[in-house]
Design an enzyme around this catalytic site. Structure first.
Site, PDB file in Angstrom:
ATOM      1  N   ASN A   9      51.881  42.733  24.764  1.00 34.29           N
ATOM      2  CA  ASN A   9      51.148  42.880  26.018  1.00 34.29           C
ATOM      3  C   ASN A   9      52.061  43.669  26.948  1.00 34.29           C
ATOM      4  O   ASN A   9      52.994  43.117  27.535  1.00 34.29           O
ATOM      5  CB  ASN A   9      50.845  41.481  26.578  1.00 34.29           C
ATOM      6  CG  ASN A   9      50.079  41.535  27.879  1.00 34.29           C
ATOM      7  OD1 ASN A   9      49.812  42.616  28.431  1.00 34.29           O
ATOM      8  ND2 ASN A   9      49.733  40.380  28.398  1.00 34.29           N
ATOM      9  N   ARG A  92      47.210  44.115  23.669  1.00 37.75           N
ATOM     10  CA  ARG A  92      46.268  43.917  24.756  1.00 37.75           C
ATOM     11  C   ARG A  92      46.085  45.263  25.453  1.00 37.75           C
ATOM     12  O   ARG A  92      47.054  45.883  25.901  1.00 37.75           O
ATOM     13  CB  ARG A  92      46.834  42.914  25.744  1.00 37.75           C
ATOM     14  CG  ARG A  92      45.890  42.668  26.870  1.00 37.75           C
ATOM     15  CD  ARG A  92      46.474  41.679  27.829  1.00 37.75           C
ATOM     16  NE  ARG A  92      45.454  41.272  28.751  1.00 37.75           N
ATOM     17  CZ  ARG A  92      45.570  40.226  29.538  1.00 37.75           C
ATOM     18  NH1 ARG A  92      46.645  39.485  29.482  1.00 37.75           N
ATOM     19  NH2 ARG A  92      44.607  39.930  30.371  1.00 37.75           N
ATOM     20  N   HIS A 180      39.628  40.136  32.024  1.00 35.97           N
ATOM     21  CA  HIS A 180      40.022  38.809  31.511  1.00 35.97           C
ATOM     22  C   HIS A 180      39.160  38.401  30.309  1.00 35.97           C
ATOM     23  O   HIS A 180      39.031  37.218  29.992  1.00 35.97           O
ATOM     24  CB  HIS A 180      39.898  37.710  32.595  1.00 35.97           C
ATOM     25  CG  HIS A 180      40.964  37.769  33.645  1.00 35.97           C
ATOM     26  ND1 HIS A 180      40.713  37.526  34.979  1.00 35.97           N
ATOM     27  CD2 HIS A 180      42.284  38.043  33.555  1.00 35.97           C
ATOM     28  CE1 HIS A 180      41.830  37.647  35.673  1.00 35.97           C
ATOM     29  NE2 HIS A 180      42.793  37.963  34.831  1.00 35.97           N
ATOM     30  N   ARG A 240      45.940  40.763  45.341  1.00 33.61           N
ATOM     31  CA  ARG A 240      44.765  41.646  45.396  1.00 33.61           C
ATOM     32  C   ARG A 240      43.694  41.039  46.304  1.00 33.61           C
ATOM     33  O   ARG A 240      43.538  39.815  46.337  1.00 33.61           O
ATOM     34  CB  ARG A 240      44.177  41.851  44.003  1.00 33.61           C
ATOM     35  CG  ARG A 240      45.015  42.740  43.120  1.00 33.61           C
ATOM     36  CD  ARG A 240      44.471  42.790  41.711  1.00 33.61           C
ATOM     37  NE  ARG A 240      45.392  42.186  40.770  1.00 33.61           N
ATOM     38  CZ  ARG A 240      45.087  41.828  39.523  1.00 33.61           C
ATOM     39  NH1 ARG A 240      43.871  42.023  39.064  1.00 33.61           N
ATOM     40  NH2 ARG A 240      45.995  41.278  38.748  1.00 33.61           N
ATOM     41  N   GLU A 378      45.234  33.871  25.451  1.00 38.93           N
ATOM     42  CA  GLU A 378      44.830  35.260  25.165  1.00 38.93           C
ATOM     43  C   GLU A 378      45.595  35.819  23.975  1.00 38.93           C
ATOM     44  O   GLU A 378      45.057  36.592  23.184  1.00 38.93           O
ATOM     45  CB  GLU A 378      45.080  36.121  26.410  1.00 38.93           C
ATOM     46  CG  GLU A 378      44.146  35.779  27.550  1.00 38.93           C
ATOM     47  CD  GLU A 378      44.719  36.072  28.921  1.00 38.93           C
ATOM     48  OE1 GLU A 378      45.701  35.399  29.321  1.00 38.93           O
ATOM     49  OE2 GLU A 378      44.214  36.969  29.605  1.00 38.93           O
TER      50      GLU A 378
END
Ligand code: ADP
Length: 394
Positions: A9, A92, A180, A240, A378
């Protein structure tokens, strides 16, 4: 000699990795990261039970870069995995655009197609792709698989993916993608172990981490999500802003003279929990703080979370189950309690004792909506995809 799958990742300044057994339960063997790739590189690795198995620092000002980090990792894997064979590397990749609705075996054509999507995710896509090319150069015969954060949402109804913009702009790919997806796909894959009704019915999943989003699923398929064209939309996050009136951007440009880069920095890095509190982007710090601005940031986070639940409940046509996952969702009983209390009108009745102890079920037996805490994974999702493609390739 057992086969293993490596999961990478890669971000702008770090590369995280995990190694799983390719057979049986797909047990994790070890994981770690190289961070500070261009500032003060630092490598750490630990075994599945948490024992440190690797440590190295390169010192301030060393630009190890992605290539240097991968070369170091390959050497580390060579030592750690003596007697094992890496059968695939799963990556990813944030954006699969419209074309990639599932994981794909990577070759030069796929990388070229994915590079074309970089304008849709300029802060992530190029960094996700870099290591694929580096590994291809160093180990050309190794099977590589790209797994996308957008793919799980691609089967949403057309309306859920649309902006009310002229077709000429929509046709350029300006639409809601959702992110996601690997986390939501993992949760969908384990839901029936917890609650058959949640697996087959209408379930809202709240992935609450530094990046936060929610997904409405019906029968384990995404029907709507809070993130849209980029991972900026929806819930406020660590740094964010989440959903914002686009008129604010015009104001920032016209009245404050900000250009695209300054606005990008504001919306991605200076807003959210950090921006509102002026204290921290970290929920733990805010919950422990007695600064009123920290409390205000937490209040806004919960308020927006509950409003989005209402919106997603409408998209799913009701709610049978609610799932909390990721850092805040898995570990913050306080945020779960506040969100469930404010969303009681949906038919949620929290069991405060179960919530304090972390579940997995945190709603009362009488609650119309069952509420769950389910840790996401994940990396395991990526490893499973890579294994499946490896098996199919023979
Ligand atoms: P990322 O999106 O970077 O993977 P994580 O899923 O690890 O992030 O979530 C990080 C967030 O989880 C941080 O805001 C952190 O404060 C929060 N978090 C972790 N543990 C707790 C806790 N016990 N209570 C409240 N927040 C927590």
């Amino acid at each position: 000699m057992s086969d293993v799958v490596l999961v990478l990742n890669a971000g702008s300044s770090s590369i995280k990795f995990s190694v799983f057994e390719a057979e049986g339960e797909n047990l994790p063997l070890f994981s770690g990261q190289v961070e500070g790739l261009y500032t003060a590189p630092k490598f750490t690795a630990k075994s599945a039970i948490g024992t440190r198995i690797g440590d190295r620092e390169w010192g301030d000002g060393t630009a190890l870069g992605h290539e240097g980090a991968i070369a170091h990792l390959i050497e580390f894997f060579r030592q750690q995995l003596a007697g094992h064979k890496i059968i695939a590397v799963g990556h990813r990749v944030v954006h699969g655009g419209l074309a990639f609705a599932q994981p794909v075996r990577v070759d030069a054509d796929v990388v070229a197609a994915l590079r074309k999507l970089s304008p849709l995710a300029p802060l992530h896509q190029p960094h996700n792709l870099g290591p694929i090319e580096i590994v291809a150069k160093l180990q050309p015969t190794l099977l590589q698989v790209a797994c996308f954060d957008t793919a799980f949402h691609r089967r949403q109804p057309e309306l859920a993916q649309a902006f009310a913009l002229p077709a000429s702009i929509t046709d350029r790919g300006v639409r809601r993608y959702g992110f996601h997806g690997l986390s939501y796909e993992y949760i969908a894959s384990v839901l029936d172990q917890f609650d058959a009704r949640a697996a087959s019915g209408r379930t809202l999943v709240s992935h609450l981490g530094n990046g936060s989003s929610m997904c409405a699923m019906v029968g384990g398929q995404s029907v709507a999500s809070t993130m849209g064209f980029t991972a900026l939309d929806g819930l406020p996050m660590g740094t964010r802003c989440g959903s914002i009136d686009p008129g604010v951007l015009l104001y920032l440009m016209d009245e404050m003279g900000m250009d695209a880069r300054a606005i990008e920095d504001l919306l991605y890095k200076q807003s959210g929990l950090l921006g509102v509190s002026g204290v921290s982007s970290d929920m733990r710090v805010l919950l422990a703080s007695d600064d009123p601005r920290a409390a205000q940031a937490v209040d806004l986070y919960v308020y927006r979370l509950v409003r989005e639940m209402g919106s997603l409940a409408a998209a799913a046509g009701g709610v049978d189950a609610l799932v909390f996952t990721a850092g805040i969702g898995e570990h913050s009983a306080a945020i779960r309690e506040r969100a469930c209390r404010d969303a009681a009108w949906l038919g949620i009745e929290l069991d405060p004792v179960a919530n304090q102890s972390g579940g997995p079920r945190i709603s009362t037996a009488a609650s119309k909506v069952s509420v769950w805490v389910i840790p996401t994974n994940e990396e395991l999702m990526i490893a499973r995809h890579a294994m499946k493609i490896s098996q199919a390739a023979g």
